[in-house]
Motif scaffolding. Structure first.
Motif, PDB file in Angstrom:
ATOM      1  N   CYS A 320       0.824  -1.211   0.000  1.00 60.77           N
ATOM      2  CA  CYS A 320       0.000   0.000   0.000  1.00 60.77           C
ATOM      3  C   CYS A 320       0.856   1.257   0.000  1.00 60.77           C
ATOM      4  O   CYS A 320       2.014   1.241  -0.414  1.00 60.77           O
ATOM      5  CB  CYS A 320      -0.932  -0.028   1.208  1.00 60.77           C
ATOM      6  N   GLY A 321       0.290   2.362   0.474  1.00 62.63           N
ATOM      7  CA  GLY A 321       0.990   3.635   0.485  1.00 62.63           C
ATOM      8  C   GLY A 321       1.940   3.814   1.646  1.00 62.63           C
ATOM      9  O   GLY A 321       2.606   4.851   1.739  1.00 62.63           O
ATOM     10  N   ILE A 322       2.019   2.851   2.541  1.00 58.43           N
ATOM     11  CA  ILE A 322       2.944   2.914   3.670  1.00 58.43           C
ATOM     12  C   ILE A 322       4.266   2.260   3.274  1.00 58.43           C
ATOM     13  O   ILE A 322       4.274   1.148   2.735  1.00 58.43           O
ATOM     14  CB  ILE A 322       2.353   2.201   4.903  1.00 58.43           C
ATOM     15  N   VAL A 323       5.364   2.942   3.554  1.00 58.24           N
ATOM     16  CA  VAL A 323       6.691   2.429   3.207  1.00 58.24           C
ATOM     17  C   VAL A 323       7.555   2.462   4.455  1.00 58.24           C
ATOM     18  O   VAL A 323       7.702   3.496   5.107  1.00 58.24           O
ATOM     19  CB  VAL A 323       7.338   3.279   2.093  1.00 58.24           C
ATOM     20  N   SER A 324       8.138   1.311   4.799  1.00 57.62           N
ATOM     21  CA  SER A 324       9.008   1.215   5.977  1.00 57.62           C
ATOM     22  C   SER A 324      10.451   1.035   5.516  1.00 57.62           C
ATOM     23  O   SER A 324      10.729   0.254   4.610  1.00 57.62           O
ATOM     24  CB  SER A 324       8.574   0.048   6.869  1.00 57.62           C
ATOM     25  N   LEU A 339      14.509  14.715   8.721  1.00 63.34           N
ATOM     26  CA  LEU A 339      13.493  15.061   7.731  1.00 63.34           C
ATOM     27  C   LEU A 339      12.560  16.148   8.260  1.00 63.34           C
ATOM     28  O   LEU A 339      12.162  17.062   7.523  1.00 63.34           O
ATOM     29  CB  LEU A 339      12.697  13.822   7.336  1.00 63.34           C
ATOM     30  N   ALA A 340      12.209  16.069   9.534  1.00 60.89           N
ATOM     31  CA  ALA A 340      11.342  17.087  10.129  1.00 60.89           C
ATOM     32  C   ALA A 340      11.981  18.470  10.054  1.00 60.89           C
ATOM     33  O   ALA A 340      11.281  19.481   9.885  1.00 60.89           O
ATOM     34  CB  ALA A 340      11.018  16.723  11.572  1.00 60.89           C
ATOM     35  N   ALA A 341      13.297  18.532  10.185  1.00 60.67           N
ATOM     36  CA  ALA A 341      13.998  19.814  10.105  1.00 60.67           C
ATOM     37  C   ALA A 341      13.854  20.455   8.730  1.00 60.67           C
ATOM     38  O   ALA A 341      14.005  21.677   8.582  1.00 60.67           O
ATOM     39  CB  ALA A 341      15.481  19.625  10.441  1.00 60.67           C
ATOM     40  N   GLU A 342      13.537  19.631   7.734  1.00 59.94           N
ATOM     41  CA  GLU A 342      13.319  20.129   6.368  1.00 59.94           C
ATOM     42  C   GLU A 342      11.827  20.170   6.031  1.00 59.94           C
ATOM     43  O   GLU A 342      11.450  20.237   4.864  1.00 59.94           O
ATOM     44  CB  GLU A 342      14.054  19.232   5.364  1.00 59.94           C
ATOM     45  N   ARG A 343      10.973  20.091   7.060  1.00 60.65           N
ATOM     46  CA  ARG A 343       9.522  20.151   6.921  1.00 60.65           C
ATOM     47  C   ARG A 343       8.953  18.990   6.108  1.00 60.65           C
ATOM     48  O   ARG A 343       8.028  19.144   5.312  1.00 60.65           O
ATOM     49  CB  ARG A 343       9.069  21.495   6.339  1.00 60.65           C
ATOM     50  N   VAL A 344       9.526  17.809   6.333  1.00 59.31           N
ATOM     51  CA  VAL A 344       8.982  16.557   5.789  1.00 59.31           C
ATOM     52  C   VAL A 344       8.583  15.691   6.967  1.00 59.31           C
ATOM     53  O   VAL A 344       9.430  15.337   7.797  1.00 59.31           O
ATOM     54  CB  VAL A 344      10.020  15.827   4.909  1.00 59.31           C
ATOM     55  N   ASN A 345       7.321  15.360   7.058  1.00 61.39           N
ATOM     56  CA  ASN A 345       6.809  14.576   8.183  1.00 61.39           C
ATOM     57  C   ASN A 345       6.807  13.087   7.866  1.00 61.39           C
ATOM     58  O   ASN A 345       6.207  12.654   6.872  1.00 61.39           O
ATOM     59  CB  ASN A 345       5.372  14.991   8.519  1.00 61.39           C
ATOM     60  N   VAL A 346       7.473  12.316   8.702  1.00 61.95           N
ATOM     61  CA  VAL A 346       7.391  10.851   8.689  1.00 61.95           C
ATOM     62  C   VAL A 346       7.202  10.411  10.132  1.00 61.95           C
ATOM     63  O   VAL A 346       7.098  11.229  11.038  1.00 61.95           O
ATOM     64  CB  VAL A 346       8.638  10.194   8.056  1.00 61.95           C
ATOM     65  N   VAL A 366      11.497   0.982  12.590  1.00 64.88           N
ATOM     66  CA  VAL A 366      11.666   1.381  11.194  1.00 64.88           C
ATOM     67  C   VAL A 366      11.128   2.794  11.033  1.00 64.88           C
ATOM     68  O   VAL A 366      10.253   3.243  11.776  1.00 64.88           O
ATOM     69  CB  VAL A 366      10.924   0.441  10.223  1.00 64.88           C
ATOM     70  N   VAL A 367      11.658   3.512  10.056  1.00 60.44           N
ATOM     71  CA  VAL A 367      11.060   4.780   9.649  1.00 60.44           C
ATOM     72  C   VAL A 367       9.832   4.438   8.810  1.00 60.44           C
ATOM     73  O   VAL A 367       9.887   3.555   7.944  1.00 60.44           O
ATOM     74  CB  VAL A 367      12.035   5.636   8.825  1.00 60.44           C
ATOM     75  N   ARG A 368       8.722   5.128   9.069  1.00 58.16           N
ATOM     76  CA  ARG A 368       7.490   4.874   8.321  1.00 58.16           C
ATOM     77  C   ARG A 368       7.107   6.140   7.557  1.00 58.16           C
ATOM     78  O   ARG A 368       6.775   7.159   8.162  1.00 58.16           O
ATOM     79  CB  ARG A 368       6.356   4.472   9.260  1.00 58.16           C
ATOM     80  N   ALA A 369       7.188   6.073   6.248  1.00 57.48           N
ATOM     81  CA  ALA A 369       6.733   7.163   5.384  1.00 57.48           C
ATOM     82  C   ALA A 369       5.468   6.694   4.688  1.00 57.48           C
ATOM     83  O   ALA A 369       5.449   5.611   4.098  1.00 57.48           O
ATOM     84  CB  ALA A 369       7.804   7.521   4.360  1.00 57.48           C
ATOM     85  N   SER A 370       4.406   7.487   4.764  1.00 52.25           N
ATOM     86  CA  SER A 370       3.114   7.036   4.247  1.00 52.25           C
ATOM     87  C   SER A 370       2.499   8.111   3.360  1.00 52.25           C
ATOM     88  O   SER A 370       2.193   9.210   3.812  1.00 52.25           O
ATOM     89  CB  SER A 370       2.170   6.677   5.394  1.00 52.25           C
ATOM     90  N   ALA A 371       2.344   7.772   2.093  1.00 45.98           N
ATOM     91  CA  ALA A 371       1.834   8.711   1.100  1.00 45.98           C
ATOM     92  C   ALA A 371       0.312   8.687   1.041  1.00 45.98           C
ATOM     93  O   ALA A 371      -0.327   7.664   1.326  1.00 45.98           O
ATOM     94  CB  ALA A 371       2.402   8.375  -0.270  1.00 45.98           C
TER      95      ALA A 371
END
Length: 401
Positions: A320-324, A339-346, A366-371
């Protein structure tokens, strides 16, 4: 096809950041914000009880919209403060004892697993964790064998786990459970609003969902679907004067429909906002949403997998749209902060939410990035470039330096 420019215009948060934490809490569209605030203003001007009476039609429409979202009937929908409480209302109503068995999956969510273990300690019920097949999803052949054994009272699993992009084959699980005459409880917390769901195809007796994730509703909202034919299988965990009527000094009568699983008091402004979120998803079309989210998820997966020292950890034949992912030499929390320091939320998923899965794969987190559908290909490329730069800035150093 979704008009991406329009939905981004509808989403104020996209102007200032790249939000890839939709599996945690998605950005609401303006209509959800406006509906919720408008209801609160009405309460402030006219009173809470009075506003509830005046807007009874608006509140009732939330049930209609949620039912339409998953192919159910409004009488099969109950509202809750969150998905966990919705799930608890059914699960803790099961009368279990020694000799009874619960079947679940390795990717099960921590809150649900804790509930199983608590009931095992209280009642003596056996919790059987079905293994994974070669793709990493629940092993359907093993499930079928276990269903043939005596004592199975419930099949319960998470559709999409919190810790990765796996989509468990819920419809196939539902078919096996139905054929065995065993109730099926599906935690759809991450799939409602992300996937095109139909409870008839899923063959689930119970489905639970949340407002704050892919549905893009307010926090503090959740809902429960209970199939009409299964209503008597699950006695509500608790009752109050919203779910039952006190008919005499010594008797009460439960609601005939799914509202027997509700409690009387609610955040009605949030209920109105939840209805607006469901309407927004319906206006776009859940099939179009699914196609867009899954495509962005694969793009994000490929982008990250192409970066040196980055490992993508998603399992399953369908994802799905979740990426670990993890970055060699960096803690997941450090990647999130950078990433948060560059205004990207994960977000970060930890083993405390998935003790039957991540530790078995040698992972503590794990880092979880979800589109979501309002994300763009350019945002994914930008997030990938930040991860690549982070890798370069934290590369191996010569100990002689």
């Amino acid at each position: 096809m979704i008009d991406i420019d329009r939905v981004r215009d509808d989403t104020p948060g996209t102007r200032d950041l790249v939000h890839l934490n939709n599996a945690g809490c998605a950005l609401p569209p303006a209509s959800v914000l406006e509906t919720t605030v408008d209801y609160l203003r009405a309460e402030a001007a006219r009173g809470g009880y009075e506003t509830q009476r005046e807007r009874a039609g608006q509140l009732a429409a939330t049930y209609d919209s949620l039912a339409a979202l998953i192919g159910a009937r409004p009488a099969e929908i109950a509202l809750a403060d969150n998905a966990t409480r919705a799930w608890d209302m059914v699960f803790y109503g099961l009368r279990l004892g020694p000799g009874d068995r619960i079947l679940t999956c390795r990717s099960e969510y921590g809150s649900n697993a804790i509930a199983y273990l608590q009931q095992a300690a209280r009642t003596g019920v056996e919790v059987r964790v079905i293994g994974d097949d070669d793709s990493g999803q629940i092993d359907l052949r093993e499930l079928e064998r276990e269903l043939a054994r005596p004592g199975v009272r419930l099949v319960s699993m998470t559709h999409i786990p919190t810790q990765g992009g796996l989509i468990n084959p819920a419809a196939a699980v539902g078919a096996l459970a139905s054929a065995a005459g065993v109730p099926f409880l599906l935690d759809a917390c991450q799939s409602v609003g992300q996937l095109d769901l139909d409870v008839a195809e899923l063959k689930c007796d119970v489905l639970t969902g949340t407002g704050r994730k892919y549905l893009r509703g307010p926090r503090g909202t959740g809902f429960l679907y209970v199939r009409e034919s299964a209503m008597e299988l699950f006695e509500p965990a608790v009752l109050d004067n919203g779910s039952a009527v006190w008919t005499s000094p010594t008797t009460y009568e439960m609601s005939k429909d799914a509202r027997r699983y509700e409690t009387w008091e609610k955040n009605y402004a949030a209920v109105a906002g939840l209805g607006a979120a469901a309407d927004y998803a319906l206006s776009l079309g859940t099939a179009a949403i699914e196609a867009r989210v899954l495509a962005l998820g694969e793009l994000l997966r490929r982008t990250l997998a192409g970066i040196d020292r980055v490992r993508v950890h998603d399992l399953g034949g369908s994802r799905c749209g979740i990426v670990s992912f993890t970055v060699d030499g960096l803690a997941p929390e450090d990647v999130k902060s950078a990433l948060a320091a560059e205004r990207v939320n994960v977000s970060v998923s930890r083993s405390t939410s998935s003790q039957w899965d991540l530790p078995a794969r040698g992972l503590t987190g794990v880092v979880r990035a979800s589109a979501h559908y309002y994300n763009t290909e350019q945002e994914i490329a930008y997030a990938g470039s930040l991860v690549e730069r982070l890798v370069a800035d934290n590369g191996p150093h010569d100990p002689r330096d």
